[in-house]
Every structure is written in structure tokens, then in C-alpha cells.
Motif scaffolding. Structure first.
Motif: not given
Length: 90
Positions: A73-90
């Protein structure tokens, strides 16, 4: 709709509802982005367990392969990536 993401693990859905996973079924539900909770409800009615889809049903969610859904799921993958970036997780 989150229910559309569940169709990325159609095998898991079929196993949960007691329905054979067939090529025909795979073709019918091959475009998860266009599917909604209504298609999921209809699929549940076809299963041998004859139960209704209930949002948040723990036993159903536990049956799904979340890693498979995330990979496909591209949308889910992108959402998780954005969250990680916003919170410096990854």
C-alpha cells in the motif's frame, strides 16, 4: 478508507471469513484503492462463517498480515515515512 487497505491481504481476509482464495476472487478485488467498507461487508457475507464486518474487530485485524499491507500500500507507506520524518524516527 482504511478498509481498502485490508484488501492488500485478501488471503488473510479469505482465511478469516472461511472463503477459498481463488484467481477469480483475486481479479475481482485487484484494485484496493477503489474498494470501500461496502465491498468488505459484501465479501464477509460470502464467507462460510456468515458473519458481518465490524470495524475494529480485534480477531479480524489480528488475522491480517500488516507487513504485507504496508509493503503493497503506497499511501500507507508514504504516511509512515512522513510520520517518521516529522518525529525524527528514521
Amino acid at each position: 478508507m482504511i478498509e481498502s487497505w485490508f484488501f492488500y491481504d485478501l488471503e488473510g481476509i479469505c482465511d478469516y471469513i472461511g472463503l477459498a482464495y481463488t484467481d477469480s476472487l483475486q481479479r475481482t478485488y485487484s484494485n484496493p484503492e477503489r474498494l470501500t467498507h461496502k465491498e468488505l461487508q459484501g465479501l464477509f457475507r460470502k464467507g462460510t462463517r456468515r458473519q458481518h464486518y465490524i470495524k475494529g474487530e480485534k480477531s479480524f485485524l489480528e488475522k491480517l498480515d500488516i507487513d504485507k499491507i504496508q509493503r503493497k500500500c503506497t499511501a500507507l507507506k508514504e504516511g509512515i515515512h512522513m510520520i517518521k520524518e516529522d518525529f525524527g524516527l528514521g
